[in-house]
Design an enzyme around this catalytic site. Structure first.
Site, PDB file in Angstrom:
ATOM      1  N   LEU A 143     -13.134  15.025 -17.104  1.00 51.13           N
ATOM      2  CA  LEU A 143     -14.219  14.204 -17.620  1.00 51.13           C
ATOM      3  C   LEU A 143     -15.458  15.095 -17.653  1.00 51.13           C
ATOM      4  O   LEU A 143     -15.651  15.925 -16.765  1.00 51.13           O
ATOM      5  CB  LEU A 143     -14.470  12.985 -16.722  1.00 51.13           C
ATOM      6  CG  LEU A 143     -13.376  11.911 -16.680  1.00 51.13           C
ATOM      7  CD1 LEU A 143     -13.739  10.826 -15.669  1.00 51.13           C
ATOM      8  CD2 LEU A 143     -13.148  11.301 -18.059  1.00 51.13           C
ATOM      9  N   ASP A 144     -16.293  14.917 -18.660  1.00 53.42           N
ATOM     10  CA  ASP A 144     -17.507  15.708 -18.755  1.00 53.42           C
ATOM     11  C   ASP A 144     -18.377  15.504 -17.508  1.00 53.42           C
ATOM     12  O   ASP A 144     -18.255  14.493 -16.807  1.00 53.42           O
ATOM     13  CB  ASP A 144     -18.316  15.309 -19.992  1.00 53.42           C
ATOM     14  CG  ASP A 144     -17.566  15.599 -21.284  1.00 53.42           C
ATOM     15  OD1 ASP A 144     -16.673  16.463 -21.257  1.00 53.42           O
ATOM     16  OD2 ASP A 144     -17.872  14.945 -22.299  1.00 53.42           O
ATOM     17  N   LYS A 145     -19.248  16.441 -17.264  1.00 51.43           N
ATOM     18  CA  LYS A 145     -20.107  16.387 -16.081  1.00 51.43           C
ATOM     19  C   LYS A 145     -20.862  15.071 -15.990  1.00 51.43           C
ATOM     20  O   LYS A 145     -20.996  14.488 -14.902  1.00 51.43           O
ATOM     21  CB  LYS A 145     -21.092  17.565 -16.093  1.00 51.43           C
ATOM     22  CG  LYS A 145     -22.034  17.605 -14.912  1.00 51.43           C
ATOM     23  CD  LYS A 145     -22.987  18.793 -15.005  1.00 51.43           C
ATOM     24  CE  LYS A 145     -23.999  18.777 -13.866  1.00 51.43           C
ATOM     25  NZ  LYS A 145     -24.939  19.919 -13.930  1.00 51.43           N
TER      26      LYS A 145
ATOM     27  N   HIS B  80     -15.197  16.659 -25.680  1.00 52.96           N
ATOM     28  CA  HIS B  80     -16.280  15.712 -25.970  1.00 52.96           C
ATOM     29  C   HIS B  80     -15.869  14.706 -27.045  1.00 52.96           C
ATOM     30  O   HIS B  80     -16.697  14.289 -27.872  1.00 52.96           O
ATOM     31  CB  HIS B  80     -17.536  16.451 -26.438  1.00 52.96           C
ATOM     32  CG  HIS B  80     -18.180  17.312 -25.397  1.00 52.96           C
ATOM     33  ND1 HIS B  80     -18.274  16.951 -24.067  1.00 52.96           N
ATOM     34  CD2 HIS B  80     -18.784  18.532 -25.498  1.00 52.96           C
ATOM     35  CE1 HIS B  80     -18.897  17.910 -23.395  1.00 52.96           C
ATOM     36  NE2 HIS B  80     -19.196  18.885 -24.232  1.00 52.96           N
TER      37      HIS B  80
END
Length: 237
Positions: free
Chosen positions: A102-104, A187
């Site tokens: 998962l993105d930051k 993303h």
């Protein structure tokens, strides 16, 4: 059969050097006898191993559910950022990793495990494991967007996504949606909305296949998967 020091380290009892110290101090027993050598070979499934009179149970694979908070990267180590593994405080074994990423700044469901085969099959696009995200989006999301998402979207770089199932929860200046996708491009959710002129301002994964995020887990909290959840997880692939 495996070395005693490796067994203890793999089961999260400390680093190899730390568990060797425990053994030298006489803190480790195997089948009721104090172990004196870290290289002692044991049967990890049948022998009874205790450290400070607490039994160490062998588990080849372990599975955790984490409610990932914003600000942590989905990696095993990073020189400049906090990683999601820092949040798994119950177990110190060094072979755990996040299953997928998962993105930051993205929150929500993240599986942490050491089962590489399961992770590979779960993440493989050919298995079509659906992932559901909740998002708040800057802009009005309409039924026309639902149709566009259902046909797949060109997100740039020569990439067209597979069809996604978009559900509108609230349509307003700041819309709320749920989106189910079957792949994990870089993303991807953010780029899908950018492709229709909108910006994701909050993103949270709420399920992966039949495994849903436990709503009792606050951001940053984790728990072990139940046996039923592990069976469902493996059943997905």
């Amino acid at each position: 059969m495996m070395r005693l020091d490796k067994f203890l380290a793999d089961m999260g009892q400390g680093t190899r050097s730390e568990v060797k110290t425990y053994i030298k101090k006489g803190m480790v027993k195997v089948n009721g006898t104090i172990a004196k050598r870290p290289e002692l070979k044991i049967n990890e499934k049948d022998d009874k191993v205790f450290i400070s009179d607490k039994e160490v149970i062998y588990a080849r694979y372990e599975y955790f559910m984490l409610n990932k908070p914003s600000g942590y990267v989905s990696a095993t180590e990073d020189r400049s950022e906090h990683t999601v593994l820092e949040l798994i405080t119950e177990n110190l074994r060094d072979d755990l990793f996040p299953v997928g990423r998962l993105d930051k700044d993205t929150e929500g469901l993240l599986i942490i495990s050491n089962d590489g085969d399961m992770a590979h099959r779960l993440l493989s696009p050919v298995n079509h494991v659906g992932k559901v995200y909740y998002a708040r989006v800057d802009g009005f999301v309409t039924e026309e967007h639902v149709k566009i998402f259902s046909e797949g979207i060109d997100i740039g770089g020569g990439i067209t996504t597979k069809p996604g199932n978009l559900k509108i929860l609230k349509s307003a200046d700041e819309s709320e949606i749920e989106l189910k996708i079957y792949e994990g491009k870089f993303h991807q959710v953010k780029r899908m909305f950018e492709a229709v002129g909108m910006k994701v301002i909050y993103l949270k994964r709420i399920s992966m296949g039949e495994i849903a995020l436990d709503n009792s887990l606050k951001a940053g909290e984790f728990r072990r998967l139940t046996e039923e959840e592990v069976s469902r997880l493996k059943g997905l692939v």
